[in-house]
Design a protein around this motif. Structure first.
Motif, PDB file in Angstrom:
ATOM      1  N   LEU A 129       0.805  -1.217   0.000  1.00 15.64           N
ATOM      2  CA  LEU A 129       0.000   0.000   0.000  1.00 15.64           C
ATOM      3  C   LEU A 129       0.840   1.271   0.000  1.00 15.64           C
ATOM      4  CD1 LEU A 129      -2.953  -0.809   2.435  1.00 15.64           C
ATOM      5  CD2 LEU A 129      -2.960  -0.801  -0.067  1.00 15.64           C
ATOM      6  N   CYS A 130       2.089   1.192   0.443  1.00 18.49           N
ATOM      7  CA  CYS A 130       2.917   2.390   0.422  1.00 18.49           C
ATOM      8  C   CYS A 130       4.323   2.042  -0.032  1.00 18.49           C
ATOM      9  CB  CYS A 130       2.926   3.115   1.761  1.00 18.49           C
ATOM     10  SG  CYS A 130       3.916   2.378   3.058  1.00 18.49           S
ATOM     11  N   GLU A 131       5.024   3.065  -0.517  1.00 15.16           N
ATOM     12  CA  GLU A 131       6.329   2.864  -1.137  1.00 15.16           C
ATOM     13  C   GLU A 131       7.327   2.235  -0.176  1.00 15.16           C
ATOM     14  OE1 GLU A 131       9.027   5.517  -4.194  1.00 15.16           O
ATOM     15  OE2 GLU A 131       8.236   6.509  -2.392  1.00 15.16           O
ATOM     16  N   LEU A 132       7.233   2.590   1.097  1.00 21.49           N
ATOM     17  CA  LEU A 132       8.179   2.092   2.095  1.00 21.49           C
ATOM     18  C   LEU A 132       7.537   1.043   2.994  1.00 21.49           C
ATOM     19  CD1 LEU A 132      10.024   5.408   3.100  1.00 21.49           C
ATOM     20  CD2 LEU A 132      10.632   3.719   1.344  1.00 21.49           C
ATOM     21  N   GLY A 133       6.630   0.258   2.443  1.00 18.14           N
ATOM     22  CA  GLY A 133       6.052  -0.838   3.214  1.00 18.14           C
ATOM     23  C   GLY A 133       6.934  -2.075   3.158  1.00 18.14           C
ATOM     24  N   PHE A 134       7.060  -2.776   4.270  1.00 16.72           N
ATOM     25  CA  PHE A 134       7.835  -4.014   4.298  1.00 16.72           C
ATOM     26  C   PHE A 134       7.365  -4.900   5.436  1.00 16.72           C
ATOM     27  CE2 PHE A 134      10.171  -0.989   6.888  1.00 16.72           C
ATOM     28  CZ  PHE A 134      10.608  -1.716   7.988  1.00 16.72           C
ATOM     29  N   VAL A 135       7.824  -6.158   5.385  1.00 16.00           N
ATOM     30  CA  VAL A 135       7.443  -7.166   6.381  1.00 16.00           C
ATOM     31  C   VAL A 135       8.646  -7.516   7.241  1.00 16.00           C
ATOM     32  CG1 VAL A 135       6.925  -9.654   6.614  1.00 16.00           C
ATOM     33  CG2 VAL A 135       5.507  -8.211   5.149  1.00 16.00           C
ATOM     34  N   ILE A 136       8.397  -7.720   8.527  1.00 17.43           N
ATOM     35  CA  ILE A 136       9.338  -8.435   9.394  1.00 17.43           C
ATOM     36  C   ILE A 136       8.766  -9.832   9.587  1.00 17.43           C
ATOM     37  CG2 ILE A 136      10.430  -8.581  11.663  1.00 17.43           C
ATOM     38  CD1 ILE A 136      10.215  -5.580  11.903  1.00 17.43           C
ATOM     39  N   GLU A 137       9.498 -10.843   9.157  1.00 19.17           N
ATOM     40  CA  GLU A 137       9.063 -12.246   9.238  1.00 19.17           C
ATOM     41  C   GLU A 137      10.026 -12.978  10.155  1.00 19.17           C
ATOM     42  OE1 GLU A 137       6.324 -14.886   8.434  1.00 19.17           O
ATOM     43  OE2 GLU A 137       6.491 -13.630   6.640  1.00 19.17           O
ATOM     44  N   VAL A 138       9.523 -13.561  11.245  1.00 21.61           N
ATOM     45  CA  VAL A 138      10.401 -14.206  12.224  1.00 21.61           C
ATOM     46  C   VAL A 138      10.010 -15.667  12.412  1.00 21.61           C
ATOM     47  CG1 VAL A 138      10.821 -12.021  13.417  1.00 21.61           C
ATOM     48  CG2 VAL A 138       9.012 -13.526  14.231  1.00 21.61           C
ATOM     49  N   GLY A 139      10.996 -16.517  12.628  1.00 22.51           N
ATOM     50  CA  GLY A 139      10.735 -17.930  12.841  1.00 22.51           C
ATOM     51  C   GLY A 139      12.037 -18.691  13.041  1.00 22.51           C
ATOM     52  N   ALA A 140      11.970 -19.931  13.441  1.00 19.51           N
ATOM     53  CA  ALA A 140      10.761 -20.747  13.383  1.00 19.51           C
ATOM     54  C   ALA A 140       9.982 -20.684  14.705  1.00 19.51           C
ATOM     55  CB  ALA A 140      11.131 -22.210  13.095  1.00 19.51           C
ATOM     56  N   VAL A 141       8.671 -20.466  14.568  1.00 19.34           N
ATOM     57  CA  VAL A 141       7.787 -20.522  15.718  1.00 19.34           C
ATOM     58  C   VAL A 141       6.448 -21.083  15.245  1.00 19.34           C
ATOM     59  CG1 VAL A 141       7.087 -18.096  15.389  1.00 19.34           C
ATOM     60  CG2 VAL A 141       6.737 -19.197  17.607  1.00 19.34           C
ATOM     61  N   ALA A 142       5.892 -21.988  16.037  1.00 19.58           N
ATOM     62  CA  ALA A 142       4.627 -22.629  15.655  1.00 19.58           C
ATOM     63  C   ALA A 142       3.485 -21.630  15.692  1.00 19.58           C
ATOM     64  CB  ALA A 142       4.338 -23.801  16.597  1.00 19.58           C
ATOM     65  N   GLN A 143       2.434 -21.923  14.926  1.00 17.42           N
ATOM     66  CA  GLN A 143       1.234 -21.092  14.949  1.00 17.42           C
ATOM     67  C   GLN A 143       0.603 -21.132  16.335  1.00 17.42           C
ATOM     68  OE1 GLN A 143      -1.044 -22.858  11.772  1.00 17.42           O
ATOM     69  NE2 GLN A 143       0.168 -21.870  10.181  1.00 17.42           N
ATOM     70  N   ASN A 144       0.066 -19.975  16.756  1.00 17.01           N
ATOM     71  CA  ASN A 144      -0.585 -19.826  18.067  1.00 17.01           C
ATOM     72  C   ASN A 144       0.359 -20.078  19.237  1.00 17.01           C
ATOM     73  OD1 ASN A 144      -3.281 -18.952  17.561  1.00 17.01           O
ATOM     74  ND2 ASN A 144      -3.747 -20.969  16.720  1.00 17.01           N
ATOM     75  N   ILE A 145       1.654 -19.877  18.993  1.00 17.69           N
ATOM     76  CA  ILE A 145       2.660 -20.068  20.036  1.00 17.69           C
ATOM     77  C   ILE A 145       3.523 -18.809  20.117  1.00 17.69           C
ATOM     78  CG2 ILE A 145       4.770 -21.364  20.650  1.00 17.69           C
ATOM     79  CD1 ILE A 145       2.285 -22.957  21.190  1.00 17.69           C
ATOM     80  N   LEU A 146       3.922 -18.449  21.330  1.00 18.78           N
ATOM     81  CA  LEU A 146       4.885 -17.372  21.545  1.00 18.78           C
ATOM     82  C   LEU A 146       6.241 -17.972  21.877  1.00 18.78           C
ATOM     83  CD1 LEU A 146       2.701 -14.895  23.606  1.00 18.78           C
ATOM     84  CD2 LEU A 146       3.850 -14.352  21.445  1.00 18.78           C
ATOM     85  N   ASN A 147       7.282 -17.413  21.272  1.00 20.95           N
ATOM     86  CA  ASN A 147       8.661 -17.785  21.566  1.00 20.95           C
ATOM     87  C   ASN A 147       9.334 -16.547  22.136  1.00 20.95           C
ATOM     88  OD1 ASN A 147      11.617 -17.765  20.904  1.00 20.95           O
ATOM     89  ND2 ASN A 147      11.182 -19.833  20.180  1.00 20.95           N
ATOM     90  N   ALA A 148       9.708 -16.606  23.427  1.00 21.13           N
ATOM     91  CA  ALA A 148      10.194 -15.413  24.123  1.00 21.13           C
ATOM     92  C   ALA A 148      11.429 -14.819  23.456  1.00 21.13           C
ATOM     93  CB  ALA A 148      10.483 -15.750  25.584  1.00 21.13           C
ATOM     94  N   GLU A 149      12.344 -15.666  23.003  1.00 28.03           N
ATOM     95  CA  GLU A 149      13.571 -15.161  22.381  1.00 28.03           C
ATOM     96  C   GLU A 149      13.262 -14.422  21.084  1.00 28.03           C
ATOM     97  OE1 GLU A 149      18.051 -16.723  21.161  1.00 28.03           O
ATOM     98  OE2 GLU A 149      16.455 -18.168  21.528  1.00 28.03           O
ATOM     99  N   LEU A 150      12.428 -15.030  20.233  1.00 29.31           N
ATOM    100  CA  LEU A 150      12.074 -14.369  18.980  1.00 29.31           C
ATOM    101  C   LEU A 150      11.242 -13.113  19.224  1.00 29.31           C
ATOM    102  CD1 LEU A 150      11.265 -17.357  16.598  1.00 29.31           C
ATOM    103  CD2 LEU A 150      13.102 -15.679  16.339  1.00 29.31           C
ATOM    104  N   PHE A 151      10.386 -13.148  20.235  1.00 33.94           N
ATOM    105  CA  PHE A 151       9.601 -11.966  20.592  1.00 33.94           C
ATOM    106  C   PHE A 151      10.530 -10.810  20.945  1.00 33.94           C
ATOM    107  CE2 PHE A 151       7.350  -9.162  23.461  1.00 33.94           C
ATOM    108  CZ  PHE A 151       6.058  -9.110  22.972  1.00 33.94           C
TER     109      PHE A 151
END
Length: 292
Positions: free
Chosen positions: A156-178
């Motif tokens: 939607l905007c020129e400077l839009g981007f994603v931060i993608e982190v893993g590996a972490v399972a769906q519906n799970i929090l990983n404290a280190e990656l957080f």
């Protein structure tokens, strides 16, 4: 580069990716964490109903609903289509300019570490990527220029981007990656603040990029049933070289299926859980050096 005046941090475009959901909730409760002197920062939750339900989406993938055609079509009435239009209004209130930057937070079951996903080779984003990878070697840069028309929020905007982190399972929090994602967001905001104030950090002149080539599906039967799994020697080896003749899949009967391409590639999103329904076993990329 003109001044950055408004930044949106969005989490929960997919309701079962909890890292972004809980980071945004924390930022909403403690806005001082993301406030900077020279620009406004908005923390926004994406797919509210999917977050509540603990699902990726309700009717359809919200992060494919941000096409110009879809956003302008009043006949599209699924929850995600409606929510996409509402998010657009939040990002561009009446009589105000659109946000300058969208930081879209995602997590993946693939071993992607801390990845930034760009839709193009915008010089400002490349310099940002070079800075972030220089202060944290875990940061990788993936460029998918074909995604510009894919209906992604970041487009939607020129400077839009994603931060993608893993590996972490769906519906799970990983404290280190957080925690690592949180620190990466602060580094991004500090970089924007420095740029606005004319204090652009010195960076390395070259940046390693992983450029999108295409996707590979799992081997399937005529009826569409999966006939093989990611090979154990490839599992969790995102951003690592896959050479011609290397094992790629393993059938249920234990037979190796080898990569038959002509040159070395670098797979990412290997065995991403959400991509089974999309017919994607992995993305293939080429590794490049870019002068910034």
């Amino acid at each position: 580069m003109s001044q950055i005046e408004r930044v949106a941090i969005v989490g929960g475009n997919h309701g079962n990716e909890l890292t972004g959901v809980h980071l945004v909730k924390m930022f909403q409760q403690h806005p001082n964490l993301i406030n900077r002197a020279s620009f406004e920062t908005l923390a926004l939750l994406g797919n509210l109903k999917a977050i509540e339900a603990g699902k990726r989406y309700i009717d359809k993938d919200l992060n494919r609903c941000f096409t110009n055609q879809g956003l302008q079509n009043p006949q599209l009435s699924s929850y995600e289509d409606t929510r996409a239009k509402a998010i657009l209004q939040i990002l561009q209130p009446q009589n105000q300019p659109f946000v300058d930057v969208i930081v879209d937070l995602h997590s993946t079951t693939a071993n992607m570490g801390l990845s930034l996903i760009f839709s193009d080779l915008h010089p400002f984003l490349l310099r940002l990527g070079a800075y972030l990878s220089s202060i944290n070697p875990m940061v990788k840069i993936f460029v998918n220029q074909e995604s510009r028309e894919g209906g992604f929020l970041r487009s939607l905007c020129e400077l839009g981007f994603v931060i993608e982190v893993g590996a972490v399972a769906q519906n799970i929090l990983n404290a280190e990656l957080f925690h690592q994602t949180e620190q990466l967001i602060y580094a991004i905001l500090d970089y924007f603040e420095g740029c606005n104030q004319g204090n652009i950090p010195q960076i390395n002149s070259t940046l390693t990029l992983y450029k999108y080539i295409g996707t590979i599906d799992y081997p399937r039967s005529h009826s569409g049933e999966i006939e093989a799994m990611i090979h154990p020697q490839l599992q969790f080896r995102d951003y690592q070289p896959l050479n011609p003749g290397d094992p790629m899949f393993l059938t249920f009967e234990g037979k190796d299926i080898f990569y038959e391409g002509a040159s070395t590639v670098y797979p990412i999103f290997i065995n991403e859980a959400a991509y089974y329904e999309k017919g994607i076993a992995m993305y293939l990329t080429q590794k490049h050096q870019e002068v910034v």
